[in-house]
Motif scaffolding. Structure first.
Motif, short mmCIF file in Angstrom:
data_model
loop_
_atom_site.label_atom_id
_atom_site.label_comp_id
_atom_site.label_asym_id
_atom_site.label_seq_id
_atom_site.Cartn_x
_atom_site.Cartn_y
_atom_site.Cartn_z
N THR A 211 0.80 -1.22 0.00
CA THR A 211 0.00 0.00 0.00
C THR A 211 0.83 1.28 0.00
O THR A 211 0.32 2.33 -0.37
N SER A 212 2.10 1.21 0.40
CA SER A 212 2.88 2.44 0.51
C SER A 212 4.36 2.13 0.56
O SER A 212 4.79 1.19 1.24
N ASN A 297 8.00 5.61 -6.34
CA ASN A 297 7.03 5.77 -5.25
C ASN A 297 5.71 5.09 -5.57
O ASN A 297 5.28 5.07 -6.73
N TRP A 298 5.06 4.55 -4.55
CA TRP A 298 3.69 4.07 -4.71
C TRP A 298 2.90 4.31 -3.43
O TRP A 298 3.43 4.25 -2.33
N LYS A 299 1.60 4.63 -3.61
CA LYS A 299 0.70 4.88 -2.48
C LYS A 299 -0.71 4.46 -2.88
O LYS A 299 -1.27 4.97 -3.85
N TYR A 300 -1.28 3.52 -2.12
CA TYR A 300 -2.61 2.99 -2.44
C TYR A 300 -3.61 3.46 -1.40
O TYR A 300 -3.37 3.39 -0.19
N ARG A 354 7.39 4.72 3.09
CA ARG A 354 6.44 5.63 2.44
C ARG A 354 7.08 6.24 1.20
O ARG A 354 8.30 6.18 1.01
N PRO A 355 6.28 6.88 0.32
CA PRO A 355 6.84 7.59 -0.82
C PRO A 355 7.75 8.74 -0.36
O PRO A 355 7.53 9.33 0.70
#
Length: 376
Positions: A211-212, A297-300, A354-355
């Protein structure tokens, strides 16, 4: 304090909490760090395959991760011109003036990417031609000197049966002759008929939060040159549980890959694909040392995956896509994705919780020192 011992001190602090936490927020977000100075693994469950080679890196040493290939330059199949000799277990070729050696390939895929490579020394011009029923095409001309040089020649045949010929104007010596199929630049030398081992780094899946997060590294590779014609490169993948439930089926991958530039590609089933593009043409100039800094970066949240690439702390590309979370992973793999390999050097690898912001990416890029020291 020597650099390696200092890095080990910092890594131990961040990964295991043996010493008090760093005050800086970015330090507290670091989940994993790999210096690439040696083959030592900093956490349990991390596997660095011993086929990976060490090369001078951005800082200290780096990992050279190459594609699994076979050397098809079989000395038994070579045709040697008059006066040409082959000797030793390394099949060293001695060519006289106006000598030649031919490598026939009666079965080869038309329009495929291949690479002929060798070390040469001597004097005069060397000409490499690709001969087929359609005629002869010169694919390279080299000037030999007494100092050994390495040639790496891309070969794209138009016919399914071709012959490569290496001709010498004056006397020359050839060694480490290699022909790799399916790749347009040379791997390190391996014996004829021998398959290279797979190069990759495997992290424990517990380090990966779907998710992050942020994956950070330095990369130096032939495909990062703006005139490169390489089309598909793999950098990062996650292998999922073999018996995943629901629409995801089995063995779906999540990967960060390079495709005609740089792409973040998160593939979790036919209906859940995120592709983020970043072309090398967007970068103003190539770095003088050949090293590029990447932040992925990834954030869901709420069914949407937000992805971003930051290159050299300056160039950014973002995308938000509808997304579905996949079952738990079983492997987190660096250097390979969906049958494609990094095919280059990687250094200063990190995984964050985190990103990272653009300012944080710029801080790491411009620090001029390894990441643990850059975020102090």
């Amino acid at each position: 304090m020597k650099r390696q011992s200092k890095k080990n001190f910092l890594v131990a602090t961040m990964l295991f909490g043996i010493l008090p936490l760093f005050a800086d927020a970015l330090q507290n977000e670091l989940k994993f760090y790999l210096s690439c100075d040696d083959m030592q693994t900093p956490v349990d469950g991390c596997k660095i395959l011993n086929s990976i080679r060490l090369r001078p890196g951005k800082y200290g040493q780096s990992f050279l991760i190459e594609r699994r290939t076979c050397n098809f330059a079989d000395p038994k199949e070579m045709v040697l011109g008059e006066g040409v000799t082959m000797k030793g277990k390394d099949n060293i070729l001695e060519l006289p003036a106006n000598g030649f050696v031919a490598l026939p390939f009666p079965q080869i895929r038309p329009s495929s990417e291949n690479c002929l490579s060798f070390i040469y020394a001597g004097s005069g011009k060397i000409t490499v031609t690709l001969d087929s029923d359609a005629g002869s095409v010169t694919v390279a001309e080299l000037n030999a000197t007494v100092n050994p040089q390495r040639a790496s020649i891309a070969v794209v045949p138009k016919s399914d049966s071709v012959t490569l010929k290496i001709r010498s104007e004056q006397a020359i010596t050839l060694s480490q002759l290699m022909f790799d199929k399916g790749i347009s630049f040379a791997n390190t030398y391996h014996a004829p008929g021998k398959m290279r081992n797979v190069d990759w780094i495997v992290l424990p899946p517990t380090l990966f939060d779907r998710t992050s997060g942020a994956f950070v590294c330095w990369v130096k590779a032939p495909w990062l040159k703006k005139d490169s014609k390489v089309s598909k490169i793999g950098l990062l993948s996650v292998r999922w549980a073999e018996k995943a439930k629901g629409k995801f089926g089995t063995n779906y991958l999540k990967w960060i890959s390079v495709w005609d530039g740089c792409f973040f590609d998160a593939n979790q089933g036919k209906d859940s694909t995120v592709t983020l593009g970043f072309g090398l043409k967007d970068i103003e100039q190539e770095p003088s040392d050949g090293w590029y800094h990447f932040v992925f970066n990834w954030k869901y949240a709420d069914g949407t995956m937000n992805t971003e690439i930051i290159v050299n702390g300056k160039y950014s590309s973002k995308k938000a896509s509808s997304y579905a979370i996949n079952p738990e992973p079983i492997d987190f793999i660096i250097g390979y994705a969906a049958s494609y390999y990094l095919n280059g050097q990687i250094d200063d690898i990190a995984l964050f919780k985190r990103p990272l912001s653009m300012d944080e990416a710029q801080k790491i890029f411009s620090a001029g020192k390894p990441l643990p020291e850059a975020i102090q």
